[in-house]
Design an enzyme around this catalytic site. Structure first.
Site, PDB file in Angstrom:
ATOM      1  N   CYS A 116     -86.828  -6.388  70.744  1.00 32.89           N
ATOM      2  CA  CYS A 116     -86.910  -7.446  69.695  1.00 32.89           C
ATOM      3  C   CYS A 116     -86.969  -6.452  68.744  1.00 32.89           C
ATOM      4  O   CYS A 116     -86.541  -8.393  67.862  1.00 32.89           O
ATOM      5  CB  CYS A 116     -88.402  -8.193  69.756  1.00 32.89           C
ATOM      6  SG  CYS A 116     -88.828  -8.668  71.259  1.00 32.89           S
ATOM      7  N   HIS A 257     -89.557 -13.384  64.078  1.00 34.01           N
ATOM      8  CA  HIS A 257     -89.083 -12.355  65.758  1.00 34.01           C
ATOM      9  C   HIS A 257     -89.341 -13.453  65.672  1.00 34.01           C
ATOM     10  O   HIS A 257     -91.748 -14.050  65.468  1.00 34.01           O
ATOM     11  CB  HIS A 257     -89.360 -11.341  65.448  1.00 34.01           C
ATOM     12  CG  HIS A 257     -89.274 -10.899  67.002  1.00 34.01           C
ATOM     13  ND1 HIS A 257     -87.997 -11.533  67.972  1.00 34.01           N
ATOM     14  CD2 HIS A 257     -90.534 -10.795  68.446  1.00 34.01           C
ATOM     15  CE1 HIS A 257     -88.672 -11.366  69.238  1.00 34.01           C
ATOM     16  NE2 HIS A 257     -89.944 -10.841  69.676  1.00 34.01           N
ATOM     17  N   ASN A 287     -88.647 -16.562  73.450  1.00 35.58           N
ATOM     18  CA  ASN A 287     -88.775 -14.877  73.013  1.00 35.58           C
ATOM     19  C   ASN A 287     -87.309 -15.082  74.022  1.00 35.58           C
ATOM     20  O   ASN A 287     -87.034 -14.638  74.584  1.00 35.58           O
ATOM     21  CB  ASN A 287     -89.796 -14.329  73.210  1.00 35.58           C
ATOM     22  CG  ASN A 287     -89.569 -12.589  72.436  1.00 35.58           C
ATOM     23  OD1 ASN A 287     -88.232 -12.371  72.109  1.00 35.58           O
ATOM     24  ND2 ASN A 287     -90.249 -11.979  72.816  1.00 35.58           N
TER      25      ASN A 287
HETATM   26  O1  UT7 Z   1     -91.648  -9.888  71.164  1.00 29.91           O
HETATM   27  C1  UT7 Z   1     -92.308  -8.520  71.902  1.00 29.91           C
HETATM   28  C2  UT7 Z   1     -93.337  -8.724  71.467  1.00 29.91           C
HETATM   29  N1  UT7 Z   1     -94.282  -9.192  72.188  1.00 29.91           N
HETATM   30  C3  UT7 Z   1     -94.960  -9.560  71.119  1.00 29.91           C
HETATM   31  O2  UT7 Z   1     -95.309  -9.894  70.354  1.00 29.91           O
HETATM   32  C4  UT7 Z   1     -96.084 -10.900  72.445  1.00 29.91           C
HETATM   33  C5  UT7 Z   1     -97.462 -10.014  72.135  1.00 29.91           C
HETATM   34  N2  UT7 Z   1     -98.734 -11.342  72.973  1.00 29.91           N
HETATM   35  C6  UT7 Z   1     -98.612 -12.039  72.932  1.00 29.91           C
HETATM   36  O3  UT7 Z   1     -98.026 -12.909  72.238  1.00 29.91           O
HETATM   37  C7  UT7 Z   1    -100.283 -12.726  73.844  1.00 29.91           C
HETATM   38  O4  UT7 Z   1    -100.556 -11.407  74.004  1.00 29.91           O
HETATM   39  C8  UT7 Z   1     -99.527 -13.509  75.090  1.00 29.91           C
HETATM   40  C9  UT7 Z   1     -99.240 -15.020  74.937  1.00 29.91           C
HETATM   41  C10 UT7 Z   1     -98.630 -12.914  75.703  1.00 29.91           C
HETATM   42  C11 UT7 Z   1    -100.732 -13.813  75.477  1.00 29.91           C
HETATM   43  O5  UT7 Z   1    -102.243 -14.272  75.367  1.00 29.91           O
HETATM   44  P1  UT7 Z   1    -103.506 -14.071  74.960  1.00 29.91           P
HETATM   45  O6  UT7 Z   1    -104.071 -15.560  74.302  1.00 29.91           O
HETATM   46  O7  UT7 Z   1    -103.590 -12.417  74.866  1.00 29.91           O
HETATM   47  O8  UT7 Z   1    -104.197 -14.096  76.236  1.00 29.91           O
HETATM   48  P2  UT7 Z   1    -104.272 -13.425  77.867  1.00 29.91           P
HETATM   49  O9  UT7 Z   1    -103.243 -12.004  77.971  1.00 29.91           O
HETATM   50  O10 UT7 Z   1    -105.576 -12.163  76.453  1.00 29.91           O
HETATM   51  O11 UT7 Z   1    -104.859 -13.541  78.343  1.00 29.91           O
HETATM   52  C12 UT7 Z   1    -105.935 -14.335  78.494  1.00 29.91           C
HETATM   53  C13 UT7 Z   1    -106.159 -15.498  79.700  1.00 29.91           C
HETATM   54  C14 UT7 Z   1    -106.441 -14.094  81.576  1.00 29.91           C
HETATM   55  O12 UT7 Z   1    -107.113 -14.269  81.927  1.00 29.91           O
HETATM   56  P3  UT7 Z   1    -108.854 -14.300  82.045  1.00 29.91           P
HETATM   57  O13 UT7 Z   1    -108.401 -12.738  82.250  1.00 29.91           O
HETATM   58  O14 UT7 Z   1    -108.817 -13.756  80.308  1.00 29.91           O
HETATM   59  O15 UT7 Z   1    -109.624 -14.870  82.892  1.00 29.91           O
HETATM   60  C15 UT7 Z   1    -104.821 -14.888  81.202  1.00 29.91           C
HETATM   61  O16 UT7 Z   1    -105.265 -14.259  83.146  1.00 29.91           O
HETATM   62  O17 UT7 Z   1    -105.375 -16.170  80.147  1.00 29.91           O
HETATM   63  C16 UT7 Z   1    -104.714 -16.121  81.096  1.00 29.91           C
HETATM   64  N3  UT7 Z   1    -103.223 -16.317  81.018  1.00 29.91           N
HETATM   65  C17 UT7 Z   1    -101.918 -17.219  81.981  1.00 29.91           C
HETATM   66  N4  UT7 Z   1    -103.367 -18.530  82.139  1.00 29.91           N
HETATM   67  C18 UT7 Z   1    -102.557 -19.935  81.688  1.00 29.91           C
HETATM   68  C19 UT7 Z   1    -102.330 -15.159  81.092  1.00 29.91           C
HETATM   69  N5  UT7 Z   1    -101.152 -15.986  81.193  1.00 29.91           N
HETATM   70  C20 UT7 Z   1    -101.148 -17.575  81.717  1.00 29.91           C
HETATM   71  C21 UT7 Z   1    -100.552 -19.140  81.125  1.00 29.91           C
HETATM   72  N6  UT7 Z   1    -101.444 -19.404  81.671  1.00 29.91           N
HETATM   73  N7  UT7 Z   1     -99.010 -18.138  81.136  1.00 29.91           N
END
Ligand code: UT7
Length: 333
Positions: A116, A257, A287
């Site tokens: 990225c 980004h 992204n």
């Molecule tokens: O571009 C290069 C660098 N990359 C980035 O900068 C990405 C950085 N990370 C992020 O943007 C975020 O961490 C994500 C968007 C990927 C995820 O968001 P988050 O708020 O960190 O969610 P999380 O991974 O902590 O997940 C929270 C909950 C989980 O459920 P439990 O374990 O709390 O029951 C996930 O399983 O949300 C669940 N979850 C979803 N729920 C509905 C994960 N993906 C989804 C989804 N729909 N698509």
């Protein structure tokens, strides 16, 4: 003999996004997710998918779009740098395929892999070639077909990424107060386990096992990356601004980004920049890895929102880890 000092300035821009739109509803039908979760956690509403063609096709379309806006001909291009993590093949480089597709018969080129942060790393590399005085027309294109390495059974990652390409033309200027004025770039390979694609390389050559273990798809520990990305992008953007004696009022736009709207908001807050001065198109494209920053520049420029002399702060964070920021004074009328 004292050689003249040169800066690299952007003199033309171009873009390509595939026609096929994947909206959040599409993902509601294939994985356990919903529009509300995706929009509130990421800011993404839609992304694009390249159905027929590869990264080199998107890059070539973006460069041809750029060439329509300038008197520069394909044969005059000296160098093509393709920032990508989704090359058409391991080799030859995507830059070779692009060179052939656009008819840049006097150019040499290479691919640059910084995920990225790829566009920022390639921008600095292209600028250094211009500043050396040896090359006069350098194309930097960010192109990624992220749908080719997305696992459409993994809700953690498949909703995030889309396909696009965008290109800039760098040319020299003797006016050292314009163009690319400063960059701060970093790499920290200890972050390699949080965001990667493990299969197919020399460490894990392609095999039935790598396919069965889904090692040819993006792996991301979202929470771990989020934590470092928020701090990394906010700190570096603030640092490049201060290092160049800019206050938030001096900055026309933050060009971040587009990985997550919450990371972008945190970066703008740290810099003291209001929302209307932040380039955003994550809602339309998700992204697109190396393409996000030039895609923002192209769309905002074409919408008449950037003017010559505007101070822009570009910032990115990505796999590696890689991150960085640039101070660019816009040069196109
Ligand atoms: O571009 C290069 C660098 N990359 C980035 O900068 C990405 C950085 N990370 C992020 O943007 C975020 O961490 C994500 C968007 C990927 C995820 O968001 P988050 O708020 O960190 O969610 P999380 O991974 O902590 O997940 C929270 C909950 C989980 O459920 P439990 O374990 O709390 O029951 C996930 O399983 O949300 C669940 N979850 C979803 N729920 C509905 C994960 N993906 C989804 C989804 N729909 N698509």
């Amino acid at each position: 003999m004292q050689s003249t000092k040169l800066n690299a300035q952007i003199t033309a821009v171009g873009m390509y996004v595939p026609e096929k739109v994947l909206d959040n509803k599409y993902f509601e039908e294939i994985v356990e997710t919903n529009d509300e979760w995706i929009v509130s956690r990421t800011g993404i509403k839609e992304r694009r998918k390249m159905e027929n063609g590869a990264t080199s096709d998107m890059a070539a379309f973006a460069i041809l779009d750029l060439l329509k806006t300038t008197s520069v001909k394909a044969e005059e291009i000296d160098v093509i740098i393709v920032a990508t993590v989704t090359p058409d093949m391991f080799f030859p480089a995507t830059a070779c395929l692009v060179q052939d597709k656009i008819g840049a018969k006097n150019a040499w080129g290479f691919d640059l892999s910084a995920a990225c942060s790829g566009f920022l790393f390639a921008l600095q590399t292209g600028a250094a070639l211009i500043e050396s005085g040896r090359y006069k027309k350098v194309i930097v294109v960010g192109s990624d077909k992220m749908t080719a390495i997305s696992d459409y059974t993994d809700r953690n990652t498949c909703i995030l990424f889309g396909d696009a390409a965008s290109a800039i033309l760098l040319e020299p200027t003797e006016d050292l107060s314009t163009g690319l004025i400063d960059t701060l770039l970093f790499t920290d390979g200890s972050g390699k386990d949080a965001l990667n694609m493990k299969g197919g390389g020399s460490l894990n050559p392609s095999s039935h096992e790598t396919v069965d273990n889904k090692m040819h798809y993006i792996y991301q520990d979202g929470k771990a990356v989020f934590k470092v990305a928020v701090k990394g992008m906010a700190d570096i953007s603030y640092e490049v601004m201060k290092k160049n004696n800019l206050d938030s009022d001096d900055v026309a736009y933050l060009v971040p980004h587009q990985a997550n709207l919450r990371i972008i908001d945190a970066t703008a807050n740290r810099m003291g920049i209001s929302k209307d001065k932040v380039m955003i198109n994550i809602h339309k494209y998700g992204n697109t890895t190396a393409a996000t920053i030039p895609l923002c520049l192209t769309e905002y420029y074409r919408a008449g929102k950037i003017k010559k002399g505007d101070n822009l702060i570009l910032a990115a964070f990505g796999a590696g880890y890689t991150w960085g920021a640039a101070y660019l004074k816009w040069s196109i009328d």
